[in-house]
Design a protein around this motif. Structure first.
Motif, PDB file in Angstrom:
ATOM      1  N   THR A 192      11.256  -1.091  -2.579  1.00 43.24           N
ATOM      2  CA  THR A 192      10.196  -1.991  -3.044  1.00 43.24           C
ATOM      3  C   THR A 192       9.092  -1.268  -3.815  1.00 43.24           C
ATOM      4  O   THR A 192       8.051  -1.848  -4.077  1.00 43.24           O
ATOM      5  CB  THR A 192       9.557  -2.729  -1.847  1.00 43.24           C
ATOM      6  OG1 THR A 192       8.978  -1.767  -0.956  1.00 43.24           O
ATOM      7  CG2 THR A 192      10.583  -3.557  -1.106  1.00 43.24           C
ATOM      8  N   GLU A 193       9.296   0.005  -4.171  1.00 44.71           N
ATOM      9  CA  GLU A 193       8.217   0.773  -4.809  1.00 44.71           C
ATOM     10  C   GLU A 193       8.803   1.757  -5.816  1.00 44.71           C
ATOM     11  O   GLU A 193       9.744   2.486  -5.502  1.00 44.71           O
ATOM     12  CB  GLU A 193       7.413   1.510  -3.743  1.00 44.71           C
ATOM     13  CG  GLU A 193       6.100   2.068  -4.237  1.00 44.71           C
ATOM     14  CD  GLU A 193       5.250   2.611  -3.095  1.00 44.71           C
ATOM     15  OE1 GLU A 193       4.084   2.946  -3.347  1.00 44.71           O
ATOM     16  OE2 GLU A 193       5.763   2.700  -1.948  1.00 44.71           O
ATOM     17  N   ARG A 194       8.218   1.772  -7.014  1.00 43.17           N
ATOM     18  CA  ARG A 194       8.726   2.612  -8.101  1.00 43.17           C
ATOM     19  C   ARG A 194       7.546   3.235  -8.844  1.00 43.17           C
ATOM     20  O   ARG A 194       6.569   2.556  -9.164  1.00 43.17           O
ATOM     21  CB  ARG A 194       9.565   1.755  -9.057  1.00 43.17           C
ATOM     22  CG  ARG A 194      10.111   2.473 -10.281  1.00 43.17           C
ATOM     23  CD  ARG A 194      10.741   1.443 -11.210  1.00 43.17           C
ATOM     24  NE  ARG A 194      11.240   2.024 -12.442  1.00 43.17           N
ATOM     25  CZ  ARG A 194      12.516   2.245 -12.714  1.00 43.17           C
ATOM     26  NH1 ARG A 194      13.436   1.930 -11.823  1.00 43.17           N
ATOM     27  NH2 ARG A 194      12.891   2.758 -13.866  1.00 43.17           N
ATOM     28  N   TRP A 232       2.930   2.292 -11.763  1.00 47.38           N
ATOM     29  CA  TRP A 232       3.284   2.183 -10.348  1.00 47.38           C
ATOM     30  C   TRP A 232       3.548   0.720 -10.034  1.00 47.38           C
ATOM     31  O   TRP A 232       2.646  -0.107 -10.134  1.00 47.38           O
ATOM     32  CB  TRP A 232       2.148   2.745  -9.488  1.00 47.38           C
ATOM     33  CG  TRP A 232       2.377   2.649  -8.003  1.00 47.38           C
ATOM     34  CD1 TRP A 232       3.566   2.682  -7.347  1.00 47.38           C
ATOM     35  CD2 TRP A 232       1.359   2.525  -7.004  1.00 47.38           C
ATOM     36  NE1 TRP A 232       3.364   2.590  -5.989  1.00 47.38           N
ATOM     37  CE2 TRP A 232       2.020   2.495  -5.753  1.00 47.38           C
ATOM     38  CE3 TRP A 232      -0.038   2.454  -7.040  1.00 47.38           C
ATOM     39  CZ2 TRP A 232       1.326   2.373  -4.550  1.00 47.38           C
ATOM     40  CZ3 TRP A 232      -0.730   2.344  -5.852  1.00 47.38           C
ATOM     41  CH2 TRP A 232      -0.058   2.307  -4.621  1.00 47.38           C
ATOM     42  N   GLN A 276       5.090  -2.068  -7.233  1.00 50.89           N
ATOM     43  CA  GLN A 276       5.468  -2.236  -5.834  1.00 50.89           C
ATOM     44  C   GLN A 276       5.620  -3.712  -5.497  1.00 50.89           C
ATOM     45  O   GLN A 276       4.948  -4.567  -6.073  1.00 50.89           O
ATOM     46  CB  GLN A 276       4.440  -1.573  -4.909  1.00 50.89           C
ATOM     47  CG  GLN A 276       3.009  -2.032  -5.132  1.00 50.89           C
ATOM     48  CD  GLN A 276       2.030  -1.262  -4.271  1.00 50.89           C
ATOM     49  OE1 GLN A 276       2.304  -0.961  -3.115  1.00 50.89           O
ATOM     50  NE2 GLN A 276       0.876  -0.928  -4.836  1.00 50.89           N
ATOM     51  N   GLN A 277       6.522  -3.992  -4.556  1.00 52.83           N
ATOM     52  CA  GLN A 277       6.783  -5.341  -4.093  1.00 52.83           C
ATOM     53  C   GLN A 277       5.817  -5.628  -2.944  1.00 52.83           C
ATOM     54  O   GLN A 277       5.915  -5.036  -1.866  1.00 52.83           O
ATOM     55  CB  GLN A 277       8.223  -5.442  -3.621  1.00 52.83           C
ATOM     56  CG  GLN A 277       8.799  -6.836  -3.661  1.00 52.83           C
ATOM     57  CD  GLN A 277       9.635  -7.045  -4.902  1.00 52.83           C
ATOM     58  OE1 GLN A 277      10.137  -6.089  -5.473  1.00 52.83           O
ATOM     59  NE2 GLN A 277       9.784  -8.276  -5.322  1.00 52.83           N
TER      60      GLN A 277
END
Length: 598
Positions: free
Chosen positions: A484-486, A521, A523-524
């Protein structure tokens, strides 16, 4: 109740109770389609190419330029909001030395490269942006000295409709729609968008409209693709070209046919028309005024086939025609034809080598030869080396050659630009979720076209500069921290040789960033809501650094998808073009409605 607070409540209510799983993609092997004769994986690519998926978080980005700004080797020099007058520079090359393509077809404007991003394709109809760092003239022809930007249009998988509407700061108002139909042997995509603003300062209002229709079908010959598009942009041009409250309006029309003749051969043809009306003083329509209309025709036949195992040969013949009718520049036309060939040997997990050459012949008999060579070498299962050498070139625009007013003079004796580009670096892929690369590069330009003057009392004069050089290093990393995060980050450092000026002032060539850092950045926040944070820190040559922070939050799934885009949250005062202020803090919020199942 404050309207922004009301929007947040509606946003959270619409996003509650989601059942879908997270949608952030992994850092997988990316297929690179620029800079190589054949599509290759990112690990096997000998060229530095950045692929930007515009469908990954479509409600988090407002303009095409927002995606390009996430690439630290790309410098956007924009004059207004709404994508108005956005120049693209790659690795320090001037905005005229970057080639813009749509599905591999040329979009560069023959009047002036300031209009290269007057693209009639709505953002909703763009599927991916690919950016090649460095020369690309061997495969793509004129203007590809610093880099190439290729926009790929959407290939629909379903029959559905998306409707979008929003509003925000500075009288911002936007609407967009896209509808697609898919059948067994054909598909059609119809898209349009409209955006207007009263402007954040006097005479900086704008209105943009874009529309496109793309029809794909299977014919007796093979796959066929018909694309029709148009745009209309009117805007206040305060300080754009000097201390004047000017006004400008541009219109564009584009039509293209791509026809597969057999499994290895493709025919492509395109027509582009662009018009430009310019008033020096907006409140004096009968005063100084220019009107230009330019037409461009492009035809190409391309062939790609495997000769033996792991060896592919790509060849092509191209023809381009440009014409202009102008109240200032006069009437002019020119033709050029080219042939190219490129061979690539590729063995996965071992390495690759590409060799290519292009001969382009211009009206009057002058020609340019552009060779290139590139290679990769695997050191281990996770590390590769890459290097390339190539020659790029650009012919002057009609404005460079013939424009004349009290502050700017063209030069009909300009010589074409050319450059040798060298780069080498390494890439590291330690896991499926991590990719990192670093590349050092050097560009040696010849006859660079810029506008120079001895003092502020003199007009800008188009001229060839003999010794422009750029040396730099670019580094980037993409890390999927979790499902859920890149995080993606990049930094590019540039050193340019100013000795070519010989004490003169430069208008364009040396407005480059010596340091350009970018971070994205994503993120879910929940199973449906995505938060995207983008930070850019730029230091231009002999200027102080500045930072611009953008944040977007959007619902990615469901029938109703609210979004909020917040730009320049730190309220930084900055300029990408000298003396042209960029907007302060701004907000745009709205809804996208998905209709499907037809």
């Amino acid at each position: 109740m404050h309207p922004r607070l009301l929007f947040v409540i509606v946003f959270l209510a619409a996003s509650a109770g989601a059942q879908q799983k997270p949608t952030l993609p992994s850092v997988n092997t990316t297929v690179v389609v620029l800079g190589s004769p054949v599509p290759v994986s990112e690990q096997d690519s000998a060229r530095a190419v950045v692929s930007l998926d515009t469908q990954r978080a479509p409600l988090a980005f407002h303009q095409i330029e927002d995606y390009l700004r996430t690439d630290s080797s790309v410098d956007i020099q924009q004059r207004g909001g709404g994508g108005i007058m956005a120049d693209i520079s790659v690795r320090g090359a001037s905005f005229e030395q970057t080639l813009v393509l749509v599905d591999g077809l040329r979009m560069d404007d023959s009047e002036t490269a300031h209009f290269n991003m007057d693209l009639p394709i709505p953002l909703l109809a763009i599927e991916r942006l690919d950016v090649l760092h460095g020369d690309g003239s061997t495969l793509y022809g004129s203007d590809a000295i610093g880099g190439v930007v290729d926009l790929s249009t959407v290939k629909p998988a379903d029959t559905d409709i998306r409707l979008r509407t929003g509003a925000g700061s500075f009288g911002e108002n936007e609407q967009a729609a896209i509808g697609s139909i898919t059948r067994k042997k054909w598909s059609d995509v119809l898209a349009g968008d409209r955006e207007l603003s009263t402007g954040f300062m006097t005479d900086r209002d704008y209105r943009t409209e874009n529309a496109s229709n793309e029809f794909r079908f299977a014919s007796l010959l093979g796959h066929s693709d018909l694309l029709f598009a148009g745009d209309d942009r009117a805007y206040g041009a305060n300080q754009f070209y000097g201390p004047y409250e000017s006004w400008e309006r541009t219109k564009g029309w584009f039509a293209a046919l791509t026809q597969q003749l057999n499994s290895s051969t493709q025919l492509a043809a395109a027509y582009r028309r662009h018009s430009d009306i310019y008033l020096l003083e907006r409140d004096q329509p009968e005063g100084y005024k220019n009107q230009h209309i330019d037409d461009g025709f492009e035809g190409a036949i391309r062939d790609q086939r495997t000769l033996v195992r792991n060896l592919t040969l790509s060849t092509g013949l191209e023809e381009d025609t440009d014409q202009i009718v102008s109240t200032n520049l006069g009437q002019h036309g020119r033709n050029r034809g080219a042939g190219y060939a490129a061979a690539e040997w590729l063995e996965s997990s071992r390495g690759s080598i590409s060799l290519g050459a292009r001969e382009e012949i211009f009206s009057g008999g002058r020609s340019v030869f552009s060779p290139m060579i590139s290679a990769t070498r695997w050191l281990s299962r996770s590390t590769t080396l890459h290097a390339s050498v190539g020659h790029g070139f650009r012919i002057p625009t009609f404005l460079d050659l013939y424009y004349s007013d009290p502050s700017t003079l063209g030069n009909p004796n300009l010589r074409p630009e050319s450059a040798w580009n060298f780069d080498a670096g390494a890439s590291w892929f330690p896991a499926a979720r991590v990719a990192a690369t670093i590349t050092a590069f050097y560009a040696r330009q010849h006859d660079t076209i810029d506008y120079t003057r001895a003092s502020v009392a003199d007009p800008w004069q188009a001229s060839n500069l003999p010794g422009v050089r750029f040396t730099g290093v670019e580094a980037s990393v993409t890390w999927q921290l979790s499902s859920t995060e890149r995080l993606a980050a990049g930094w590019t450092n540039l050193v340019g040789a100013q000795s070519a000026l010989h004490g003169l002032q430069s208008e364009y060539v040396f407005n480059y960033p010596v340091n350009n850092g970018r971070m994205d950045w994503m993120q879910q926040l929940s199973r449906q809501v995505v938060l995207d944070t983008r930070l850019g820190v730029v230091q231009r040559f002999e200027k102080s650094p500045y930072a611009v922070w953008d944040v977007s939050v959007a619902r990615q799934l469901g029938r109703v998808r609210p979004y909020l885009q917040m730009t320049n949250l730190a309220n930084t005062g900055y300029e990408e073009i000298v003396n042209v202020r960029m907007p302060p803090r701004g907000f745009v919020g709205g809804l996208e409605i998905m209709l499907g199942g037809f």
